[in-house]
Design a protein around this motif. Structure first.
Motif, PDB file in Angstrom:
ATOM      1  N   LYS A 234       0.817  -1.216   0.000  1.00  0.00           N
ATOM      2  CA  LYS A 234       0.000   0.000   0.000  1.00  0.00           C
ATOM      3  C   LYS A 234       0.851   1.267   0.000  1.00  0.00           C
ATOM      4  O   LYS A 234       0.365   2.352   0.306  1.00  0.00           O
ATOM      5  CB  LYS A 234      -0.928  -0.005   1.211  1.00  0.00           C
ATOM      6  CG  LYS A 234      -1.934  -1.153   1.208  1.00  0.00           C
ATOM      7  CD  LYS A 234      -2.808  -1.129   2.459  1.00  0.00           C
ATOM      8  CE  LYS A 234      -3.806  -2.281   2.457  1.00  0.00           C
ATOM      9  NZ  LYS A 234      -4.656  -2.289   3.675  1.00  0.00           N
ATOM     10  N   GLY A 235       2.126   1.102  -0.335  1.00  0.00           N
ATOM     11  CA  GLY A 235       2.982   2.280  -0.462  1.00  0.00           C
ATOM     12  C   GLY A 235       3.896   2.542   0.698  1.00  0.00           C
ATOM     13  O   GLY A 235       4.589   3.565   0.736  1.00  0.00           O
ATOM     14  N   GLY A 236       3.916   1.648   1.689  1.00  0.00           N
ATOM     15  CA  GLY A 236       4.789   1.842   2.838  1.00  0.00           C
ATOM     16  C   GLY A 236       4.354   3.015   3.692  1.00  0.00           C
ATOM     17  O   GLY A 236       3.158   3.292   3.834  1.00  0.00           O
ATOM     18  N   ILE A 237       5.308   3.732   4.249  1.00  0.00           N
ATOM     19  CA  ILE A 237       5.043   4.931   5.045  1.00  0.00           C
ATOM     20  C   ILE A 237       5.530   6.144   4.259  1.00  0.00           C
ATOM     21  O   ILE A 237       6.737   6.356   4.114  1.00  0.00           O
ATOM     22  CB  ILE A 237       5.762   4.864   6.417  1.00  0.00           C
ATOM     23  CG1 ILE A 237       5.295   3.641   7.211  1.00  0.00           C
ATOM     24  CG2 ILE A 237       5.505   6.142   7.203  1.00  0.00           C
ATOM     25  CD1 ILE A 237       6.011   3.472   8.540  1.00  0.00           C
ATOM     26  N   ASP A 238       4.594   6.877   3.694  1.00  0.00           N
ATOM     27  CA  ASP A 238       4.926   8.067   2.912  1.00  0.00           C
ATOM     28  C   ASP A 238       5.955   7.753   1.827  1.00  0.00           C
ATOM     29  O   ASP A 238       6.904   8.516   1.600  1.00  0.00           O
ATOM     30  CB  ASP A 238       5.452   9.186   3.817  1.00  0.00           C
ATOM     31  CG  ASP A 238       4.416   9.637   4.838  1.00  0.00           C
ATOM     32  OD1 ASP A 238       3.211   9.578   4.524  1.00  0.00           O
ATOM     33  OD2 ASP A 238       4.813  10.024   5.959  1.00  0.00           O
ATOM     34  N   GLY A 239       5.772   6.606   1.180  1.00  0.00           N
ATOM     35  CA  GLY A 239       6.660   6.216   0.091  1.00  0.00           C
ATOM     36  C   GLY A 239       7.889   5.444   0.512  1.00  0.00           C
ATOM     37  O   GLY A 239       8.647   4.957  -0.341  1.00  0.00           O
ATOM     38  N   HIS A 240       8.110   5.317   1.804  1.00  0.00           N
ATOM     39  CA  HIS A 240       9.244   4.541   2.310  1.00  0.00           C
ATOM     40  C   HIS A 240       8.782   3.107   2.584  1.00  0.00           C
ATOM     41  O   HIS A 240       7.938   2.895   3.463  1.00  0.00           O
ATOM     42  CB  HIS A 240       9.784   5.143   3.608  1.00  0.00           C
ATOM     43  CG  HIS A 240      10.403   6.494   3.443  1.00  0.00           C
ATOM     44  ND1 HIS A 240      11.747   6.679   3.207  1.00  0.00           N
ATOM     45  CD2 HIS A 240       9.850   7.737   3.467  1.00  0.00           C
ATOM     46  CE1 HIS A 240      12.009   7.967   3.104  1.00  0.00           C
ATOM     47  NE2 HIS A 240      10.875   8.637   3.256  1.00  0.00           N
ATOM     48  N   PRO A 241       9.330   2.119   1.899  1.00  0.00           N
ATOM     49  CA  PRO A 241       8.994   0.733   2.246  1.00  0.00           C
ATOM     50  C   PRO A 241       9.604   0.354   3.585  1.00  0.00           C
ATOM     51  O   PRO A 241      10.597   0.945   4.018  1.00  0.00           O
ATOM     52  CB  PRO A 241       9.626  -0.077   1.102  1.00  0.00           C
ATOM     53  CG  PRO A 241      10.773   0.773   0.628  1.00  0.00           C
ATOM     54  CD  PRO A 241      10.316   2.201   0.794  1.00  0.00           C
ATOM     55  N   LEU A 242       9.001  -0.610   4.239  1.00  0.00           N
ATOM     56  CA  LEU A 242       9.554  -1.127   5.491  1.00  0.00           C
ATOM     57  C   LEU A 242      10.484  -2.292   5.208  1.00  0.00           C
ATOM     58  O   LEU A 242      10.251  -3.080   4.287  1.00  0.00           O
ATOM     59  CB  LEU A 242       8.435  -1.569   6.427  1.00  0.00           C
ATOM     60  CG  LEU A 242       7.467  -0.487   6.914  1.00  0.00           C
ATOM     61  CD1 LEU A 242       6.416  -1.099   7.830  1.00  0.00           C
ATOM     62  CD2 LEU A 242       8.214   0.625   7.619  1.00  0.00           C
ATOM     63  N   LYS A 243      11.521  -2.408   6.023  1.00  0.00           N
ATOM     64  CA  LYS A 243      12.486  -3.500   5.897  1.00  0.00           C
ATOM     65  C   LYS A 243      12.742  -4.098   7.265  1.00  0.00           C
ATOM     66  O   LYS A 243      12.995  -3.368   8.222  1.00  0.00           O
ATOM     67  CB  LYS A 243      13.795  -2.993   5.286  1.00  0.00           C
ATOM     68  CG  LYS A 243      14.884  -4.055   5.134  1.00  0.00           C
ATOM     69  CD  LYS A 243      16.153  -3.439   4.541  1.00  0.00           C
ATOM     70  CE  LYS A 243      17.269  -4.479   4.408  1.00  0.00           C
ATOM     71  NZ  LYS A 243      18.508  -3.881   3.841  1.00  0.00           N
ATOM     72  N   LEU A 244      12.667  -5.419   7.363  1.00  0.00           N
ATOM     73  CA  LEU A 244      12.906  -6.110   8.629  1.00  0.00           C
ATOM     74  C   LEU A 244      14.336  -6.625   8.683  1.00  0.00           C
ATOM     75  O   LEU A 244      14.809  -7.283   7.760  1.00  0.00           O
ATOM     76  CB  LEU A 244      11.932  -7.282   8.784  1.00  0.00           C
ATOM     77  CG  LEU A 244      11.981  -8.042  10.112  1.00  0.00           C
ATOM     78  CD1 LEU A 244      11.481  -7.149  11.249  1.00  0.00           C
ATOM     79  CD2 LEU A 244      11.151  -9.321  10.037  1.00  0.00           C
ATOM     80  N   ILE A 245      15.021  -6.330   9.780  1.00  0.00           N
ATOM     81  CA  ILE A 245      16.381  -6.816  10.004  1.00  0.00           C
ATOM     82  C   ILE A 245      16.356  -7.707  11.241  1.00  0.00           C
ATOM     83  O   ILE A 245      16.066  -7.243  12.347  1.00  0.00           O
ATOM     84  CB  ILE A 245      17.364  -5.655  10.201  1.00  0.00           C
ATOM     85  CG1 ILE A 245      17.369  -4.774   8.952  1.00  0.00           C
ATOM     86  CG2 ILE A 245      18.765  -6.179  10.510  1.00  0.00           C
ATOM     87  CD1 ILE A 245      18.150  -3.492   9.120  1.00  0.00           C
ATOM     88  N   VAL A 246      16.671  -8.978  11.065  1.00  0.00           N
ATOM     89  CA  VAL A 246      16.538  -9.957  12.138  1.00  0.00           C
ATOM     90  C   VAL A 246      17.916 -10.425  12.592  1.00  0.00           C
ATOM     91  O   VAL A 246      18.774 -10.767  11.771  1.00  0.00           O
ATOM     92  CB  VAL A 246      15.720 -11.186  11.685  1.00  0.00           C
ATOM     93  CG1 VAL A 246      15.520 -12.156  12.852  1.00  0.00           C
ATOM     94  CG2 VAL A 246      14.370 -10.744  11.121  1.00  0.00           C
ATOM     95  N   GLU A 247      18.111 -10.441  13.909  1.00  0.00           N
ATOM     96  CA  GLU A 247      19.325 -11.000  14.489  1.00  0.00           C
ATOM     97  C   GLU A 247      18.948 -12.179  15.388  1.00  0.00           C
ATOM     98  O   GLU A 247      17.989 -12.111  16.155  1.00  0.00           O
ATOM     99  CB  GLU A 247      20.092  -9.947  15.285  1.00  0.00           C
ATOM    100  CG  GLU A 247      20.725  -8.865  14.437  1.00  0.00           C
ATOM    101  CD  GLU A 247      21.787  -9.399  13.483  1.00  0.00           C
ATOM    102  OE1 GLU A 247      22.381 -10.466  13.787  1.00  0.00           O
ATOM    103  OE2 GLU A 247      22.013  -8.759  12.439  1.00  0.00           O
ATOM    104  N   ASP A 248      19.710 -13.241  15.289  1.00  0.00           N
ATOM    105  CA  ASP A 248      19.437 -14.494  15.993  1.00  0.00           C
ATOM    106  C   ASP A 248      19.828 -14.399  17.466  1.00  0.00           C
ATOM    107  O   ASP A 248      20.977 -14.093  17.790  1.00  0.00           O
ATOM    108  CB  ASP A 248      20.222 -15.629  15.320  1.00  0.00           C
ATOM    109  CG  ASP A 248      19.987 -16.987  15.944  1.00  0.00           C
ATOM    110  OD1 ASP A 248      19.014 -17.140  16.713  1.00  0.00           O
ATOM    111  OD2 ASP A 248      20.782 -17.907  15.646  1.00  0.00           O
TER     112      ASP A 248
END
Length: 392
Positions: A74-88
């Protein structure tokens, strides 16, 4: 800004300068997670990808990724996509410390961090959370976690003062079972649940006939089951941190012919327990923060997760991370990316419909205030009653 500060009782000094410089601190009012142009907005996550909690850790990742996919579509947040960074976190306290340290030191523009679901792991990083000045969205349910004056912790599951109250009320007032045995982990989650459960059992006129603690990852509960059997409880209430441990315990309870009603904390509804015990759960009860059908959003989430990840069933691990990403997104859209603004925005969230319930954050950072009672029909937990103790 580049001057290094030390975390109390933590020797990971190399990370601290980056935290102070890039992420802000409570003393400085919080940093910004700004990203230029249409660069992604990053969300960190500490989760078990290895160790005994790896299966549940992957469910946490699945829930968050699903929310991110839906928001980005739906366009992310004001055109910024979200990215998940996972650490174990490797399903250990030390691994959790290392994973959190890596996120705050290597990723200076995180909007927030989705923290552990196990209370003992949240405790392990509590000093680091307070120093980092980054909102941390936890799933640990020990009530004390949000009552230790750390302004950056926000809980996306109801705490165990509510689960204990629900368990005691339903057993005593609805089922008429007053003689209750308790079996609990000796970690932060289990001891907290035990404390509140004893309080509410007494409040509703019940009696604790046996109270047994165990160490996580035990493989034999024969001595505990034997002690329980001699106490003749009408019901057994459990606070097990790991579903695999609970499955062993419940199997031995049934093998020993201990005829008592089972009322488990939320781990009894986890995919791990259901896979291991199947239809032998028939007739058992549980209190849980997520059950399919407990509210309309729980159904929306459940259907979306199964469509996105065929064969994966929704449960408490995936539901709270899905909710956390959606609530965080709504707050950032309204308040911006500054950490202090996000913190203030989270505290102002009211009537946000989530899969786990309606989010209304109090001054301590607790967003949910009730639990659902389920009864197993075969291997399927079915909703019996939804309790909400929210009192604005």
């Amino acid at each position: 800004m580049n001057q290094k500060k030390s975390f109390a009782a933590i020797t990971l000094l190399s990370a601290v300068g980056c935290i102070a410089a890039a992420c802000g601190s409570p003393a400085s009012g919080g940093g910004s997670s700004s990203a230029s142009g249409s660069a992604p907005y990053e969300i960190g996550m500490v989760s078990a990808l290895t160790g005994s909690g790896a299966s549940s850790g992957q469910l946490k990742v699945d829930g968050a990724k699903l929310a991110i996919q839906e928001i980005n579509a739906k366009g992310g947040i004001d055109g910024h996509p979200l990215k998940l960074i996972v650490e174990d976190d490797q399903t250990t306290n030390s691994g959790t410390v290392n994973a959190f340290e890596k996120l705050v030191s290597q990723y200076p523009h995180l909007l927030a961090i989705i923290g552990p679901i196990r209370s003992t792991e949240v405790q392990a990083i509590n000093p680091m959370i307070e120093q980092s000045g980054i909102p941390v969205l936890i799933g640990g349910t020990d009530p004390q976690l949000t009552h230790e004056n750390d302004p950056w912790i926000f809980r996306f599951r109801p705490n165990d003062s509510y689960s204990a109250r629900t368990m005691a009320y339903y057993l005593i007032k609805k089922l008429g079972l007053t003689k209750i045995a308790i079996v609990h982990s000796t970690d932060a989650f289990g001891t907290g649940g035990d404390t509140y459960l004893k309080k509410w059992i007494a409040h509703y006129g019940g009696q604790v006939v046996k109270d047994e603690g165990y160490t996580n990852h035990s493989t034999d509960y024969t001595s505990i089951v034997t002690a329980l059997k001699s106490a003749h409880p009408q019901a057994i209430a459990t606070y097990f941190t790991y579903g695999s441990d609970l499955a062993i315990f419940l199997k031995q309870v049934k093998e020993f012919g201990l005829n008592a009603t089972i009322m488990g904390s939320s781990s009894i509804t986890s995919n791990t327990v259901i896979k291991l015990l199947g239809s032998s759960l028939n007739g058992d009860y549980g209190t849980t923060d997520y059950a399919y059908g407990q509210n309309p959003t729980s159904v929306t989430f459940g259907k979306a997760l199964e469509k996105a990840y065929p064969g994966v069933k929704p449960d408490i691990y995936s539901s709270y991370t899905w909710d956390a990403v959606r609530v965080l997104t709504a707050v950032v859209k309204k308040s911006g990316t500054n950490h202090s603004a996000i913190r203030k925005g989270l505290l102002q969230v009211r009537n946000f419909p989530g899969s786990e319930g309606v989010y209304n954050f109090d001054s301590h950072g607790d967003g949910l205030h009730g639990y659902t009672v389920v009864k197993f029909k075969g291997a399927t937990p079915t909703v019996v009653h939804v309790f909400n103790f929210y009192n604005p």
